[in-house]
Design a protein around this motif. Structure first.
Motif: not given
Length: 120
Positions: A32-41, A47-65
């Motif tokens: 994911i390019h560091p200047d990428a945009m992630i957007a949606g409801w 949410l309209v953000r750069r990827p860092n917040g999403f990547i942090a959540r993925v790293a901190e949260s279990d995706a689920g079984e």
């Protein structure tokens, strides 16, 4: 050429799925390019953000079984592409349709430049 490009893009999108499933922040940062945009409801929140917040959540949260995801489609347009990934069972059984925009960068690698998501 287009078949080879489709295979390369499929690998990037499968890496996105693997990175999300395994909480692999480094893998996601590579694709994911560091200047990428992630957007949606996300519920009632736009949410309209750069990827860092999403990547942090993925790293901190279990995706689920029950997490499942698949590449639903890919369209190559020269050095740009659009791909769709469907996800079910992510973070408390949430489902998403993700539309990714990708570009072949200066290093001749496909990278994600935008993610537009819809949460069911």
């Amino acid at each position: 050429m287009r078949c080879q490009e489709t295979l390369e893009i499929t690998k990037v999108l499968e890496d996105y799925i693997r990175g999300t499933r395994q909480g692999d922040a480094e893998l996601l940062r590579r694709i994911i390019h560091p200047d990428a945009m992630i957007a949606g409801w996300f519920g009632n929140d736009l949410l309209v953000r750069r990827p860092n917040g999403f990547i942090a959540r993925v790293a901190e949260s279990d995706a689920g079984e029950g997490y499942q995801a698949c590449v639903a489609s890919i369209s190559v347009l020269g050095k740009t592409a659009v791909g769709v990934v469907q996800e079910d069972g992510l973070w408390d059984d949430q489902s998403f349709i993700n539309q990714f925009h990708l570009i072949r960068n200066e290093e001749d690698r496909w990278v994600i430049t935008a993610k537009l998501f819809h949460r069911d």
